[in-house]
Design a protein around this motif. Sequence first.
Motif, PDB file in Angstrom:
ATOM      1  N   UNK A   1      26.715  32.659  44.490  1.00  0.00           N
ATOM      2  CA  UNK A   1      27.650  31.419  44.834  1.00  0.00           C
ATOM      3  C   UNK A   1      28.932  30.809  43.754  1.00  0.00           C
ATOM      4  N   UNK A   2      29.947  31.085  44.325  1.00  0.00           N
ATOM      5  CA  UNK A   2      31.208  30.190  43.528  1.00  0.00           C
ATOM      6  C   UNK A   2      31.626  28.870  43.741  1.00  0.00           C
ATOM      7  N   UNK A   3      31.452  27.458  43.141  1.00  0.00           N
ATOM      8  CA  UNK A   3      31.902  26.492  43.658  1.00  0.00           C
ATOM      9  C   UNK A   3      31.541  26.369  45.143  1.00  0.00           C
ATOM     10  N   UNK A   4      29.964  26.890  45.841  1.00  0.00           N
ATOM     11  CA  UNK A   4      29.037  26.140  46.752  1.00  0.00           C
ATOM     12  C   UNK A   4      29.624  27.412  48.058  1.00  0.00           C
ATOM     13  N   UNK A   5      30.836  28.716  47.447  1.00  0.00           N
ATOM     14  CA  UNK A   5      30.515  28.971  49.185  1.00  0.00           C
ATOM     15  C   UNK A   5      29.353  30.242  48.345  1.00  0.00           C
ATOM     16  N   UNK A   6      28.888  30.877  49.426  1.00  0.00           N
ATOM     17  CA  UNK A   6      27.736  31.976  49.211  1.00  0.00           C
ATOM     18  C   UNK A   6      28.469  32.959  48.821  1.00  0.00           C
ATOM     19  N   UNK A   7      28.252  33.966  48.031  1.00  0.00           N
ATOM     20  CA  UNK A   7      29.001  34.665  47.754  1.00  0.00           C
ATOM     21  C   UNK A   7      27.728  36.253  47.820  1.00  0.00           C
ATOM     22  N   UNK A   8      28.291  37.772  49.073  1.00  0.00           N
ATOM     23  CA  UNK A   8      27.846  38.264  49.819  1.00  0.00           C
ATOM     24  C   UNK A   8      27.970  39.263  48.096  1.00  0.00           C
ATOM     25  N   UNK A   9      28.822  39.547  48.307  1.00  0.00           N
ATOM     26  CA  UNK A   9      29.278  41.141  47.228  1.00  0.00           C
ATOM     27  C   UNK A   9      30.060  40.577  46.242  1.00  0.00           C
ATOM     28  N   UNK A  10      30.401  41.931  44.926  1.00  0.00           N
ATOM     29  CA  UNK A  10      31.840  41.326  44.716  1.00  0.00           C
ATOM     30  C   UNK A  10      32.599  42.666  44.220  1.00  0.00           C
ATOM     31  N   UNK A  11      33.804  43.168  44.138  1.00  0.00           N
ATOM     32  CA  UNK A  11      34.889  43.931  43.775  1.00  0.00           C
ATOM     33  C   UNK A  11      35.088  44.358  42.544  1.00  0.00           C
ATOM     34  N   UNK A  12      34.594  44.983  41.906  1.00  0.00           N
ATOM     35  CA  UNK A  12      35.559  44.855  41.055  1.00  0.00           C
ATOM     36  C   UNK A  12      36.701  46.639  40.785  1.00  0.00           C
ATOM     37  N   UNK A  13      37.671  46.384  40.027  1.00  0.00           N
ATOM     38  CA  UNK A  13      38.411  47.067  39.906  1.00  0.00           C
ATOM     39  C   UNK A  13      39.539  46.733  39.023  1.00  0.00           C
ATOM     40  N   UNK A  14      39.676  48.092  38.081  1.00  0.00           N
ATOM     41  CA  UNK A  14      40.613  48.131  36.516  1.00  0.00           C
ATOM     42  C   UNK A  14      41.888  48.721  36.719  1.00  0.00           C
ATOM     43  N   UNK A  15      42.561  48.648  35.696  1.00  0.00           N
ATOM     44  CA  UNK A  15      43.520  49.650  35.407  1.00  0.00           C
ATOM     45  C   UNK A  15      42.781  50.187  34.019  1.00  0.00           C
ATOM     46  N   UNK A  16      42.150  51.476  35.004  1.00  0.00           N
ATOM     47  CA  UNK A  16      41.012  52.114  34.257  1.00  0.00           C
ATOM     48  C   UNK A  16      41.511  52.574  32.662  1.00  0.00           C
ATOM     49  N   UNK A  17      42.556  53.068  32.131  1.00  0.00           N
ATOM     50  CA  UNK A  17      42.776  53.977  31.163  1.00  0.00           C
ATOM     51  C   UNK A  17      43.519  52.815  30.395  1.00  0.00           C
ATOM     52  N   UNK A  18      44.119  51.320  30.779  1.00  0.00           N
ATOM     53  CA  UNK A  18      44.281  50.687  29.773  1.00  0.00           C
ATOM     54  C   UNK A  18      43.348  49.881  29.424  1.00  0.00           C
ATOM     55  N   UNK A  19      41.846  49.235  30.420  1.00  0.00           N
ATOM     56  CA  UNK A  19      41.106  48.803  29.830  1.00  0.00           C
ATOM     57  C   UNK A  19      40.658  49.358  28.906  1.00  0.00           C
ATOM     58  N   UNK A  20      40.102  49.936  29.269  1.00  0.00           N
ATOM     59  CA  UNK A  20      39.475  51.125  28.284  1.00  0.00           C
ATOM     60  C   UNK A  20      40.351  51.351  27.364  1.00  0.00           C
ATOM     61  N   UNK A  21      41.212  51.359  26.714  1.00  0.00           N
ATOM     62  CA  UNK A  21      42.125  51.561  25.429  1.00  0.00           C
ATOM     63  C   UNK A  21      41.618  49.615  24.928  1.00  0.00           C
ATOM     64  N   UNK A  22      41.655  48.497  25.384  1.00  0.00           N
ATOM     65  CA  UNK A  22      41.803  47.403  25.620  1.00  0.00           C
ATOM     66  C   UNK A  22      40.668  47.074  24.517  1.00  0.00           C
ATOM     67  N   UNK A  23      39.433  47.908  24.801  1.00  0.00           N
ATOM     68  CA  UNK A  23      37.980  47.444  25.102  1.00  0.00           C
ATOM     69  C   UNK A  23      37.424  48.300  23.556  1.00  0.00           C
ATOM     70  N   UNK A  24      38.393  49.331  23.329  1.00  0.00           N
ATOM     71  CA  UNK A  24      38.287  49.940  22.202  1.00  0.00           C
ATOM     72  C   UNK A  24      38.870  48.848  21.036  1.00  0.00           C
ATOM     73  N   UNK A  25      39.367  48.457  21.880  1.00  0.00           N
ATOM     74  CA  UNK A  25      40.905  47.580  20.662  1.00  0.00           C
ATOM     75  C   UNK A  25      39.888  46.528  20.533  1.00  0.00           C
ATOM     76  N   UNK A  26      39.278  45.629  21.164  1.00  0.00           N
ATOM     77  CA  UNK A  26      38.625  44.366  20.687  1.00  0.00           C
ATOM     78  C   UNK A  26      37.449  44.922  19.522  1.00  0.00           C
ATOM     79  N   UNK A  27      36.509  46.443  20.144  1.00  0.00           N
ATOM     80  CA  UNK A  27      35.674  46.638  19.287  1.00  0.00           C
ATOM     81  C   UNK A  27      36.103  46.151  17.979  1.00  0.00           C
ATOM     82  N   UNK A  28      37.478  47.032  17.713  1.00  0.00           N
ATOM     83  CA  UNK A  28      37.488  46.948  16.399  1.00  0.00           C
ATOM     84  C   UNK A  28      37.943  46.319  15.772  1.00  0.00           C
TER      85      UNK A  28
END
Length: 231
Positions: free
Chosen positions: A121-148
């Motif tokens: 649930x979110x704020x009392x609304x029943x959740x069925x599922x989530x769909x995640x999407x990304x700007x994949x090339x940039x997301x990976x670069x940012x994740x590498x940067x966070x690690x470093x």
Amino acid sequence: MRIRLLAFGSLKPIVSAGGDWRELIPGQSVADLLATLCHEGLTDEAALRSAAIAVNQHYTSRTHTLHDGDEVAILPPVSGGAPTPHIALVREPIDSAAIQRSIKSPPDGALCVFDGIVRDNTLGRRTLHLDYEAYEEMALKQMHLLRSEAIELFAIRDVAIVHRLGRLTVGETSVFIAVASAHRGAAFDACRWLIDTLKKTVPIWKREQFADGAAWADGEPFPDDLAGNAK
């Protein structure tokens, strides 16, 4: 000159599927492009105020001058280098036990993990599922940067960050972070910093499907130097 325009999350309707090529006058800036989009009625200033802009997969200011062939991405607040098995975007279930086994090493005295799970649930609304999407090339670069950055800031030995994309059901892991360190204090501090910063800077969004409708999740605000109030 021509630039490629991308948009994500709640701002996806600005462009066609896969992005649009647009003609600009040489010397125009990011701000000029955004003003054109507003003038054409594709979006409005309010929708762009909290957005960040990436040019060629790097965050940039709105005064940045665009050049022919640039890729410009408009990023609403997010829900998130060299290859390493510890940094990944995946579409299959995350094997948290395998990640923990792979990152452990004899010098470690602590392994701190964050396991982000789809709740029902979110704020009392029943959740069925989530769909995640990304700007994949940039997301990976940012994740590498966070690690470093985490290794440098907290004097830890290693970090694993794995984020799931696609459709997730209740109880599944959406993001898994593991921090290996000689001492527990540094591991705890780094793990908290990593998930908090990922939620603000890595371009990953989620759409929540509730029993009574669907909506893009409101992301955490970008830091001031990345959002629309940056100069």
